[in-house]
Structure formats: structure tokens, C-alpha cells
Motif scaffolding. Structure first.
Motif, mmCIF file in Angstrom:
data_model
loop_
_atom_site.group_PDB
_atom_site.id
_atom_site.type_symbol
_atom_site.label_atom_id
_atom_site.label_comp_id
_atom_site.label_asym_id
_atom_site.label_seq_id
_atom_site.Cartn_x
_atom_site.Cartn_y
_atom_site.Cartn_z
ATOM 1 N N SER A 310 1.869 85.633 -54.450
ATOM 2 C CA SER A 310 2.465 84.304 -54.253
ATOM 3 C C SER A 310 3.215 83.860 -55.495
ATOM 4 N N ARG A 318 6.347 74.436 -57.137
ATOM 5 C CA ARG A 318 6.803 74.188 -55.768
ATOM 6 C C ARG A 318 7.948 73.188 -55.731
ATOM 7 N N GLU A 350 9.054 78.957 -49.278
ATOM 8 C CA GLU A 350 7.774 78.322 -48.940
ATOM 9 C C GLU A 350 6.729 79.385 -48.618
ATOM 10 N N ASP A 351 7.134 80.400 -47.825
ATOM 11 C CA ASP A 351 6.203 81.481 -47.489
ATOM 12 C C ASP A 351 5.805 82.268 -48.743
ATOM 13 N N ALA A 354 3.385 80.247 -50.944
ATOM 14 C CA ALA A 354 2.019 80.210 -50.413
ATOM 15 C C ALA A 354 1.379 81.588 -50.351
ATOM 16 N N ARG A 356 1.956 83.852 -47.913
ATOM 17 C CA ARG A 356 1.581 84.123 -46.523
ATOM 18 C C ARG A 356 1.904 85.577 -46.152
#
Length: 358
Positions: A310, A318, A350-351, A354, A356
Motif C-alpha cells: 500500500s 492520502r 485510492e486502491d 489502501a 486492496r
């Protein structure tokens, strides 16, 4: 790419160095490669941390070496490139020997961009930059791509023994950078069919070799495979690059994330996004992946190598996502198969922030 009708740009695109030496112990051939250029006053370039290796190369060159510059830093700041160019000219250098990772290779290119000299590149990481006439140079806080045949190496020496001392995290991030070259090149419209095949094969080799090197860093055969995959990735990169590289260059040049990690952290998410728009071109690679999910396979490989997954884990704020998205859109080169909009790039970031799993 339509296989029966295509048009390719000339110049630096799809052009690779005319001489390549690959194999364990091949560093010993550096004098031969310098002499092949006709040079008599080679200047060795490295980072401060790779000074010991620069001295080893200088020793192999003997009287053909005019000196060593240990000035290379990541992201190729224009100020350092210009200062090094002036030093090379003052020393009467007629050849550059860049030894090390992307920083050293980039410094050689930055010098040659304004002072055309033959380059003998000796990569010790998997950046792939040594194969191309492209160079991202950071100017006023933004990393912008430059292209010139003057920056294309005259020879590249690949010696897997030189990668044995790479810290595990640095090596893994650099190898993900090489994988990014492969994935990005498969679908750009400027890549030749031959380089597209190199990209597919390089990606397969890298995905296979990365976990093997992580499991046993002393496995020279696995390291050779990793370096071979990186070479193919560098060759594929000559065909052009798209969103993956634009976004990674933004994170590196404007936000200080190391080059390899910048590529690694966004690659699974860019691959997942572009796979929806370039399924036909990615199909040969995806067919070789268990489960058939490219983004997920890359993410899982990162986990297997122990890399952070991440942007948050490497200190990216962020609150900088909007600015990073804006810079990426502004510097987009128009070669990505999927739309490059602020919303699309913001979603990818954003992904990645995080961590993800695609």
C-alpha cells in the motif's frame, strides 16, 4: 494491435543497444566493450553507495579510465545531470560507463543528452532503462520523459553475479519495475510485434523467477532468470509506455517514492484497470496465469516477496491523491488503452493507498 495493419514510429522507439553481453562473470569484458566504441578516456558513473563497484570497473579499464563520478541519485534531477555533463566535458571523457541501478544509468543518459558520448551500461538492478533511449528527468519537481538516440547505450553488460548483493526489498521492487515495463508495453500502439512478444515472455519469466529469488537469494540460476526477464522488459519498454509509467514517475518525481516501489505499488491496480480495455492484447499473458487475473497475480507476487502493498505503508499522504492524479493526467502521453481521467487515476490511487487486492 491489428497484426495485419500497423504503423510504428521510428527514431528511439523499438530501438535497442547494438551489443549485449549476458552471463555470470561478464563484467570482465568491460574493457573490450569500451574499446569497441573506439574510446580511450572512459568516465565511470555510479551512486555514492556503489562507489566500490565503480572502483572495480575502473580497475578493469586501467589506463582507459579517466575518472569516477559518484554523483548519481534517483529520479535524475536536471541540476545533477547538467553538473555531471560539465564535469565530463572538463575531464575530456569520450565514453561513459554507467554501473549500478536506474540512478547511475539515468545519469549517463542525462550527460549524453547534451554531450553525445557512447555509453556502456552495466546494470546491477532490474530497471531496464539500460535498454532504452528514454529517460525520465526531474525538472522543477516534475519528472518528464525525454527521448533521444544519443541516450541509447552502445553496449550493455548483464552479469547476474552483480545482483547478488542487492537487498531483498530493493531487488524485489526493482524486479516489479521490470514487470511493469512488460505489462505496459504489451498494449501500447507504438510497440512492434517483436517487442510485444518480448514483453509477454519477459512477464512470464519475471513472475516465475521473483518468488524463487525471494525463497533463495543465493540461487544464481533464479537470479539469471530474473535478470533475463528484466532484459526482455527493458527491450519491451523501447516500444513505449502508458499509464503505469506515468503514474509511477509522478509518485517518484513529485512525491519522493523510490522508483521501484512506485512502480510496484500501482502496477496491480493499473493492470486490473487496463485489462478491461486491452483484453485481446493481454490474453496470451493472462492465459498463463492460474486464475486468469493479472492484477491479482501481481499483487500476490508482491506479498510473496515481502514488499509493502500500500502507498500508506511507504508514507504517501492520502491528501496528495488529487494532486498526484492531476500531474499524471497532465503528463499523459496518450498511449494508454483505457481513458486517462482524474477520476480514473484517483480511483487507482485510492486502491493503491489502501492496498486492496484486485
Amino acid at each position: 494491435m491489428n497484426r495485419t495493419s500497423f504503423s510504428l514510429p521510428g527514431g528511439v522507439y523499438n530501438a535497442v543497444p547494438p551489443r549485449i553481453v549476458f552471463g555470470a562473470g561478464s563484467l570482465a569484458q568491460v574493457l573490450d566493450e569500451v574499446e569497441h566504441t573506439g574510446a580511450r578516456r572512459a568516465l565511470v558513473l555510479s551512486t555514492p553507495g556503489r562507489g566500490f563497484l565503480a572502483e572495480r570497473v575502473a580497475g578493469l579499464l586501467g589506463e582507459r579510465c579517466v575518472g569516477i563520478l559518484r554523483d548519481a541519485v534517483s529520479q535524475v534531477p536536471i541540476e545533477i545531470a547538467v553538473a555531471a555533463r560539465e564535469k565530463a566535458q572538463a575531464m575530456g571523457a569520450d565514453c561513459l560507463v554507467s554501473v549500478g541501478g536506474g540512478a547511475s544509468i539515468g545519469l549517463g543518459k542525462g550527460i549524453a543528452l547534451g554531450l553525445p558520448l557512447p555509453i556502456v551500461a552495466i546494470p546491477t538492478t532490474y530497471s531496464g532503462s539500460e535498454m532504452t533511449g528514454f529517460c525520465g528527468i526531474t525538472i522543477d519537481g516534475v519528472k518528464r520523459m525525454h527521448t533521444s538516440l544519443d541516450m541509447l547505450a552502445s553496449a550493455v553488460i548483464y552479469d547476474p553475479e552483480l545482483t547478488a548483493t542487492l537487498p531483498a526489498d530493493v531487488g524485489a521492487a526493482s524486479a516489479l519495475n521490470a514487470l511493469a515495463h512488460c505489462v505496459d508495453a504489451i498494449y501500447v500502439p507504438t510497440v512492434s510485434p517483436m517487442m510485444a512478444l518480448a514483453a509477454i515472455d519477459g512477464a512470464r519469466v519475471l513472475l516465475d523467477a521473483l518468488p524463487r529469488v525471494a525463497a533463495d537469494p543465493t540461487d544464481l540460476a533464479a537470479r539469471s532468470d530474473l535478470l533475463y526477464g528484466a532484459m526482455l522488459g527493458g527491450a519491451a519498454l523501447t516500444g513505449g509506455f502508458a499509464l503505469q509509467h506515468g503514474l509511477a514517475h509522478t509518485l517518484g518525481g513529485s512525491f519522493g517514492i523510490s522508483h521501484g516501489l512506485a512502480h510496484a505499488l500501482v502496477l496491480p491496480h493499473v493492470a486490473a484497470y487496463n485489462a478491461r480495455f486491452a483484453a485481446d492484447r493481454l490474453a496470451p499473458l493472462i492465459a498463463s496465469i492460474p486464475g486468469g487475473n493479472l492484477g491479482r497475480a501481481i499483487f500476490d507476487t508482491m506479498v510473496a516477496t515481502g514488499l509493502p502493498t500500500s502507498l500508506a505503508a511507504v508514507g504517501f499522504d492520502r491528501g496528495d491523491i488529487d494532486r498526484a492524479a492531476a500531474i499524471t493526467v497532465e503528463t499523459d502521453n496518450g498511449l494508454n488503452p483505457a481513458p486517462i481521467t482524474r477520476d480514473a487515476v484517483r480511483a487507482i490511487l485510492e486502491d493503491a493507498f489502501a492496498g486492496r487486492r484486485p
